[in-house]
Design an enzyme around this catalytic site. Structure first.
Site, PDB file in Angstrom:
ATOM      1  N   THR A 254      -0.408   1.738   7.144  1.00  0.00           N
ATOM      2  CA  THR A 254      -0.317   0.541   6.306  1.00  0.00           C
ATOM      3  C   THR A 254      -0.172  -0.677   7.211  1.00  0.00           C
ATOM      4  OG1 THR A 254       1.062  -0.625   4.673  1.00  0.00           O
ATOM      5  CG2 THR A 254       2.181   0.982   6.047  1.00  0.00           C
ATOM      6  N   GLY A 255      -0.448  -1.844   6.658  1.00  0.00           N
ATOM      7  CA  GLY A 255      -0.336  -3.069   7.444  1.00  0.00           C
ATOM      8  C   GLY A 255      -1.603  -3.887   7.320  1.00  0.00           C
TER       9      GLY A 255
ATOM     10  N   GLY B  26     -10.607  -2.180   2.923  1.00  0.00           N
ATOM     11  CA  GLY B  26      -9.568  -2.112   3.954  1.00  0.00           C
ATOM     12  C   GLY B  26      -9.581  -0.790   4.703  1.00  0.00           C
ATOM     13  N   ASP B  27      -8.526  -0.601   5.475  1.00  0.00           N
ATOM     14  CA  ASP B  27      -8.414   0.591   6.325  1.00  0.00           C
ATOM     15  C   ASP B  27      -7.997   1.846   5.566  1.00  0.00           C
ATOM     16  OD1 ASP B  27      -5.874  -0.972   6.038  1.00  0.00           O
ATOM     17  OD2 ASP B  27      -5.093   0.915   6.829  1.00  0.00           O
TER      18      ASP B  27
ATOM     19  N   GLY C 277      -5.053  -4.453   7.510  1.00  0.00           N
ATOM     20  CA  GLY C 277      -6.155  -3.510   7.569  1.00  0.00           C
ATOM     21  C   GLY C 277      -7.134  -3.755   8.702  1.00  0.00           C
TER      22      GLY C 277
ATOM     23  N   THR D 257       0.843  -1.196   0.000  1.00  0.00           N
ATOM     24  CA  THR D 257       0.000   0.000   0.000  1.00  0.00           C
ATOM     25  C   THR D 257       0.877   1.246   0.000  1.00  0.00           C
ATOM     26  OG1 THR D 257      -1.831  -1.066   1.115  1.00  0.00           O
ATOM     27  CG2 THR D 257      -1.566   1.276   1.544  1.00  0.00           C
TER      28      THR D 257
ATOM     29  N   ARG E 145     -14.332  -6.741  -0.167  1.00  0.00           N
ATOM     30  CA  ARG E 145     -13.627  -6.397   1.090  1.00  0.00           C
ATOM     31  C   ARG E 145     -13.044  -4.981   0.967  1.00  0.00           C
ATOM     32  NH1 ARG E 145      -8.127  -4.812   2.563  1.00  0.00           N
ATOM     33  NH2 ARG E 145      -7.770  -5.460   4.705  1.00  0.00           N
TER      34      ARG E 145
HETATM   35  N1  ASP Z   1      -3.757  -1.829   4.913  1.00  0.00           N
HETATM   36  C1  ASP Z   1      -3.978  -2.369   3.596  1.00  0.00           C
HETATM   37  C2  ASP Z   1      -5.280  -3.130   3.587  1.00  0.00           C
HETATM   38  O1  ASP Z   1      -5.535  -3.859   4.512  1.00  0.00           O
HETATM   39  C3  ASP Z   1      -2.869  -3.252   3.136  1.00  0.00           C
HETATM   40  C4  ASP Z   1      -1.510  -2.639   3.231  1.00  0.00           C
HETATM   41  O2  ASP Z   1      -1.278  -1.715   3.973  1.00  0.00           O
HETATM   42  O3  ASP Z   1      -0.643  -3.098   2.489  1.00  0.00           O
HETATM   43  O4  ASP Z   1      -6.017  -3.029   2.635  1.00  0.00           O
END
Ligand code: ASP
Length: 315
Positions: free
Chosen positions: A231-232, A210-211, A234, A180, A208
């Site tokens: 990021t991470g 995400g965050d 979600g 991300t 789905r």
């Molecule tokens: N946070 C993002 C998600 O869950 C993924 C990512 O940060 O790589 O969609």
């Protein structure tokens, strides 16, 4: 408003586990991050707004096939690309977000248009597409977004999951790759802004979200405190309302940006399984880059002469 002079841009290209792919393409990843930093910093140097700076930086990363946003986005369980993005400015807490968009070359620009030109804050799916067509946002065919690397990950994941259930288990969480992208900036007028864009996680269930596109979680900006892009994993970020929590610790507990980021990313989610990374800037030009994962692709440049590109904890 009094003129302020500090400017700063910080970008990330995702936090998560290490991989051979990252090692093999380290130089290209670093160049991609540098291009994004340079694009954002140029806007700020020329007196542009923090909103335009984060938009410019994120667009560079969306156009770069190495990162999981725009071209190069992760594929969902149907082998398709569905992207999320959000942008927010700290001067008046205006924000714009889009979820589940397809065919939009730069989802961040669509989010920006939602913020600047509509009475809404969040558009999803077909409505977002309809709006994009109306304002002539650049579109691309589905094939543009799908890179060989993401297709390989998708195929591998499909094989692994063939016999497992639909539920997302911890093993799957650990195996996720994150690429991300996001940016935070401070402009000469003292305004902070944040932007985050993603293809989400590989093999995600269709629909789905995400965050990254959720204000207060993957993206937040407030001139009183800071701008944050996250990021991470979600679902973990959503559970902990990461970005707003950092801002709240600064506003109500008087923490510095660095203390607040460390409290949330390294202490608060410590007991939980999953990757979390954040980048932040405050109105004084202080920056923070904090993550609990093996690596977070990141780059930064400030008028206080701080600059760098890094992927791992130690370069
Ligand atoms: N946070 C993002 C998600 O869950 C993924 C990512 O940060 O790589 O969609």
């Amino acid at each position: 408003m009094a003129k302020k002079n500090s400017i700063a841009i910080v970008v990330h290209g995702g936090a998560g586990p290490d991989s051979d792919h990252i090692h093999e393409n380290k130089k290209a990843y670093e160049k991609g991050l540098q291009d994004a930093v340079d694009a954002g910093y140029l806007v700020l140097e020329e007196g542009g707004t923090a909103v335009d700076a984060v938009d410019a930086a994120v667009k560079k990363l969306e156009d770069n096939p190495l990162f999981n946003a725009g071209r190069g986005s992760a594929l969902n369980a149907n082998g398709e690309v569905e992207m999320d993005a959000a942008i927010m400015r700290g001067s008046d807490q205006s924000s714009g977000a889009v979820a589940l968009v397809r065919n939009i070359r730069n989802p961040i620009s669509l989010a920006k248009a939602v913020m600047l030109n509509t009475k809404y804050r969040f558009l999803g799916d077909m409505g977002a597409l309809e709006y994009a067509k109306k304002i002539d946002i650049r579109m691309e065919p589905a094939s543009y977004f799908i890179t060989e690397h993401q297709f390989d990950l998708f195929s591998k994941k499909r094989e692994e999951e063939f016999t497992s259930s639909d539920r997302i288990g911890l093993d799957e969480l650990n195996a996720r790759m994150h690429g991300t992208v996001g940016a935070v900036a401070l402009d000469r007028e003292g305004m902070v802004a944040a932007a985050t864009s993603t293809g989400g996680i590989e093999n995600k269930k269709i629909g789905r979200i995400g965050d990254s596109c959720i204000v207060g979680v993957g993206c937040y900006a407030n001139n009183k405190t800071c701008a944050i892009s996250g990021t991470g994993d979600g679902e973990l970020l959503m559970k902990n309302i990461i970005a707003y929590d950092i801002s709240a610790l600064m506003e109500y507990k008087g923490m510095t940006l660095q203390q607040a980021c460390e409290t949330v990313v390294l202490e608060r989610v410590k007991a939980e399984e999953g990757d979390v990374g954040v980048i932040g800037v405050d109105p004084q030009g202080n920056i923070a880059l904090v993550f609990n994962s093996e690596r977070m692709h990141r780059g930064w440049k400030t008028s206080a002469r701080q600059q760098g590109i890094a992927i791992y904890l130690k370069k």
